[in-house]
Design a protein around this motif. Structure first.
Motif, PDB file in Angstrom:
ATOM      1  N   VAL A  15       0.838  -1.200   0.000  1.00 47.30           N
ATOM      2  CA  VAL A  15       0.000   0.000   0.000  1.00 47.30           C
ATOM      3  C   VAL A  15       0.870   1.245   0.000  1.00 47.30           C
ATOM      4  CG1 VAL A  15      -1.609   1.369   1.370  1.00 47.30           C
ATOM      5  CG2 VAL A  15      -2.004  -1.080   1.059  1.00 47.30           C
ATOM      6  N   HIS A  16       1.886   1.290   0.876  1.00 52.73           N
ATOM      7  CA  HIS A  16       2.747   2.470   0.943  1.00 52.73           C
ATOM      8  C   HIS A  16       3.536   2.649  -0.343  1.00 52.73           C
ATOM      9  CE1 HIS A  16       1.569   3.358   4.905  1.00 52.73           C
ATOM     10  NE2 HIS A  16       2.252   2.422   5.528  1.00 52.73           N
ATOM     11  N   ARG A  17       3.992   1.538  -0.944  1.00 49.42           N
ATOM     12  CA  ARG A  17       4.739   1.647  -2.196  1.00 49.42           C
ATOM     13  C   ARG A  17       3.832   2.192  -3.300  1.00 49.42           C
ATOM     14  NH1 ARG A  17       6.250  -3.444  -2.953  1.00 49.42           N
ATOM     15  NH2 ARG A  17       8.203  -3.221  -1.821  1.00 49.42           N
ATOM     16  N   ALA A  18       2.589   1.679  -3.353  1.00 47.22           N
ATOM     17  CA  ALA A  18       1.651   2.148  -4.375  1.00 47.22           C
ATOM     18  C   ALA A  18       1.354   3.629  -4.185  1.00 47.22           C
ATOM     19  CB  ALA A  18       0.353   1.337  -4.304  1.00 47.22           C
ATOM     20  N   THR A  19       1.188   4.058  -2.925  1.00 50.92           N
ATOM     21  CA  THR A  19       0.928   5.473  -2.649  1.00 50.92           C
ATOM     22  C   THR A  19       2.113   6.324  -3.070  1.00 50.92           C
ATOM     23  OG1 THR A  19      -0.485   4.901  -0.772  1.00 50.92           O
ATOM     24  CG2 THR A  19       0.377   7.142  -0.837  1.00 50.92           C
ATOM     25  N   ALA A  20       3.315   5.889  -2.707  1.00 53.10           N
ATOM     26  CA  ALA A  20       4.518   6.640  -3.060  1.00 53.10           C
ATOM     27  C   ALA A  20       4.676   6.749  -4.565  1.00 53.10           C
ATOM     28  CB  ALA A  20       5.745   5.967  -2.447  1.00 53.10           C
ATOM     29  N   GLU A  21       4.391   5.659  -5.272  1.00 52.07           N
ATOM     30  CA  GLU A  21       4.501   5.687  -6.737  1.00 52.07           C
ATOM     31  C   GLU A  21       3.471   6.626  -7.347  1.00 52.07           C
ATOM     32  OE1 GLU A  21       4.191   1.624  -7.878  1.00 52.07           O
ATOM     33  OE2 GLU A  21       6.258   1.144  -7.347  1.00 52.07           O
ATOM     34  N   GLN A  22       2.255   6.614  -6.800  1.00 51.82           N
ATOM     35  CA  GLN A  22       1.206   7.503  -7.307  1.00 51.82           C
ATOM     36  C   GLN A  22       1.588   8.960  -7.099  1.00 51.82           C
ATOM     37  OE1 GLN A  22      -2.317   8.180  -4.972  1.00 51.82           O
ATOM     38  NE2 GLN A  22      -3.657   7.902  -6.737  1.00 51.82           N
ATOM     39  N   VAL A  23       2.129   9.267  -5.923  1.00 55.20           N
ATOM     40  CA  VAL A  23       2.518  10.647  -5.615  1.00 55.20           C
ATOM     41  C   VAL A  23       3.658  11.108  -6.510  1.00 55.20           C
ATOM     42  CG1 VAL A  23       3.570  12.139  -3.868  1.00 55.20           C
ATOM     43  CG2 VAL A  23       1.692  10.624  -3.230  1.00 55.20           C
ATOM     44  N   THR A  24       4.731  10.317  -6.570  1.00 60.68           N
ATOM     45  CA  THR A  24       5.917  10.754  -7.317  1.00 60.68           C
ATOM     46  C   THR A  24       5.669  10.801  -8.823  1.00 60.68           C
ATOM     47  OG1 THR A  24       6.765   8.475  -7.267  1.00 60.68           O
ATOM     48  CG2 THR A  24       7.553   9.989  -5.572  1.00 60.68           C
ATOM     49  N   ALA A  34       7.563  13.992  -0.745  1.00 57.49           N
ATOM     50  CA  ALA A  34       7.838  13.338   0.535  1.00 57.49           C
ATOM     51  C   ALA A  34       6.780  13.715   1.572  1.00 57.49           C
ATOM     52  CB  ALA A  34       9.228  13.715   1.027  1.00 57.49           C
ATOM     53  N   LEU A  35       6.386  14.999   1.586  1.00 56.35           N
ATOM     54  CA  LEU A  35       5.349  15.439   2.519  1.00 56.35           C
ATOM     55  C   LEU A  35       4.048  14.668   2.278  1.00 56.35           C
ATOM     56  CD1 LEU A  35       4.224  17.724   4.585  1.00 56.35           C
ATOM     57  CD2 LEU A  35       3.270  18.687   2.491  1.00 56.35           C
ATOM     58  N   LEU A  36       3.644  14.549   1.013  1.00 57.80           N
ATOM     59  CA  LEU A  36       2.377  13.901   0.697  1.00 57.80           C
ATOM     60  C   LEU A  36       2.402  12.410   1.018  1.00 57.80           C
ATOM     61  CD1 LEU A  36       1.569  15.803  -2.602  1.00 57.80           C
ATOM     62  CD2 LEU A  36       0.216  15.856  -0.487  1.00 57.80           C
ATOM     63  N   VAL A  37       3.532  11.748   0.795  1.00 58.67           N
ATOM     64  CA  VAL A  37       3.643  10.333   1.158  1.00 58.67           C
ATOM     65  C   VAL A  37       3.516  10.185   2.675  1.00 58.67           C
ATOM     66  CG1 VAL A  37       5.185   8.338   1.223  1.00 58.67           C
ATOM     67  CG2 VAL A  37       4.998   9.695  -0.874  1.00 58.67           C
ATOM     68  N   GLY A  38       4.161  11.075   3.413  1.00 55.48           N
ATOM     69  CA  GLY A  38       4.054  11.044   4.874  1.00 55.48           C
ATOM     70  C   GLY A  38       2.632  11.285   5.353  1.00 55.48           C
ATOM     71  N   LYS A  39       1.949  12.258   4.736  1.00 57.69           N
ATOM     72  CA  LYS A  39       0.563  12.560   5.119  1.00 57.69           C
ATOM     73  C   LYS A  39      -0.358  11.394   4.789  1.00 57.69           C
ATOM     74  CE  LYS A  39       1.233  16.768   6.675  1.00 57.69           C
ATOM     75  NZ  LYS A  39       1.181  17.014   8.126  1.00 57.69           N
ATOM     76  N   ALA A  40      -0.084  10.692   3.688  1.00 54.21           N
ATOM     77  CA  ALA A  40      -0.904   9.537   3.321  1.00 54.21           C
ATOM     78  C   ALA A  40      -0.786   8.437   4.382  1.00 54.21           C
ATOM     79  CB  ALA A  40      -0.485   9.005   1.953  1.00 54.21           C
ATOM     80  N   THR A  41       0.413   8.286   4.949  1.00 54.41           N
ATOM     81  CA  THR A  41       0.626   7.298   6.007  1.00 54.41           C
ATOM     82  C   THR A  41      -0.153   7.688   7.265  1.00 54.41           C
ATOM     83  OG1 THR A  41       2.839   6.836   5.159  1.00 54.41           O
ATOM     84  CG2 THR A  41       2.376   6.138   7.403  1.00 54.41           C
ATOM     85  N   VAL A  42      -0.081   8.972   7.626  1.00 55.51           N
ATOM     86  CA  VAL A  42      -0.835   9.471   8.790  1.00 55.51           C
ATOM     87  C   VAL A  42      -2.333   9.288   8.555  1.00 55.51           C
ATOM     88  CG1 VAL A  42      -1.425  11.536  10.130  1.00 55.51           C
ATOM     89  CG2 VAL A  42       0.952  11.128   9.454  1.00 55.51           C
ATOM     90  N   ALA A  43      -2.780   9.603   7.337  1.00 55.24           N
ATOM     91  CA  ALA A  43      -4.198   9.468   7.000  1.00 55.24           C
ATOM     92  C   ALA A  43      -4.658   8.015   7.179  1.00 55.24           C
ATOM     93  CB  ALA A  43      -4.438   9.935   5.564  1.00 55.24           C
ATOM     94  N   ALA A  44      -3.863   7.071   6.673  1.00 59.25           N
ATOM     95  CA  ALA A  44      -4.229   5.655   6.778  1.00 59.25           C
ATOM     96  C   ALA A  44      -4.356   5.227   8.235  1.00 59.25           C
ATOM     97  CB  ALA A  44      -3.183   4.801   6.058  1.00 59.25           C
ATOM     98  N   GLU A  45      -3.461   5.745   9.087  1.00 59.57           N
ATOM     99  CA  GLU A  45      -3.524   5.416  10.519  1.00 59.57           C
ATOM    100  C   GLU A  45      -4.797   5.961  11.167  1.00 59.57           C
ATOM    101  OE1 GLU A  45       0.084   7.067  11.988  1.00 59.57           O
ATOM    102  OE2 GLU A  45       1.337   5.436  11.236  1.00 59.57           O
TER     103      GLU A  45
END
Length: 200
Positions: A15-24, A34-45
């Motif tokens: 999931v995190h890899r897919a999110t990172a790939e979508q963002v980048t 990097a900010l958006l990938v981090g926020k996506a992780t916080v959002a999922a939590e």
């Protein structure tokens, strides 16, 4: 429960890899990505789905990446607070370039902002949250508008298609001019002639 644990780790990493790939793929500035990938992780939590709008595309030509990080960070944090706990909780970030102007949209599935408060929320010190034991609240949206207006831009809120809030920030001259190299990315790099090109 080794197999179950392994499956869980594989799923989370995927999931995190897919999110990172979508963002980048859509946001080419490394600091903002990097900010958006981090926020996506916080959002999922927090049980919120954070996605990048399909039509987003932001080149790596930001004049001041930290400025946009401040704007995006504040808006996404507010959107997560609004969406958390709602049914089908989600936040969508849209980023696009129009010439040298950056247009940012952040929408959420929260309760939205009543029309009579849409200017008030950009006032410094205004907040719906309990004040912390130290420091002040109500600075984020005021800062977002101040940064936008300093560039001759705007920060507004309306109703999103989801029924929540949609913040739109326009930042003129936030991108540098397209470089000659960027206009012709397939041009061969200059360098010493190959062995075949050396006259005999």
């Amino acid at each position: 429960l080794y197999e179950e644990a392994a499956d869980f780790v594989t799923e989370v990493v995927g999931v995190h890899r897919a999110t990172a790939e979508q963002v980048t793929e859509k946001v080419h500035d490394p600091l903002l990505a990097a900010l958006l990938v981090g926020k996506a992780t916080v959002a999922a939590e927090r049980g919120v789905s954070l996605r990048i709008a399909p039509d987003s595309l932001l080149p790596d030509r930001l004049v001041d990446p930290r400025e946009l990080v401040t704007v995006v960070g504040n808006l996404v944090d507010n959107a997560l607070d609004a969406a958390a706990g709602t049914e089908d909780a989600r936040v969508e970030v849209a980023l696009r370039a129009e010439g040298r102007t950056v247009v940012l949209g952040v929408s959420d599935s929260g309760p939205g902002v009543p029309e009579d408060r849409r200017e008030l929320i950009f006032t410094e010190g205004w907040t719906t949250k309990e004040p912390p034991s130290h420091g002040r609240r109500g600075l984020g949206l005021a800062l977002v508008r101040r940064l936008a207006e300093r560039r001759g831009g705007t920060a507004r809120v309306a109703t999103a298609e989801t029924g929540g809030a949609r913040f739109t920030v326009v930042l003129p001259d936030a991108l540098t001019e397209r470089s000659r190299d960027a206009e012709a990315p397939d041009a061969p790099a200059e360098g010493p002639p190959t062995t075949q090109e050396v006259p005999r």
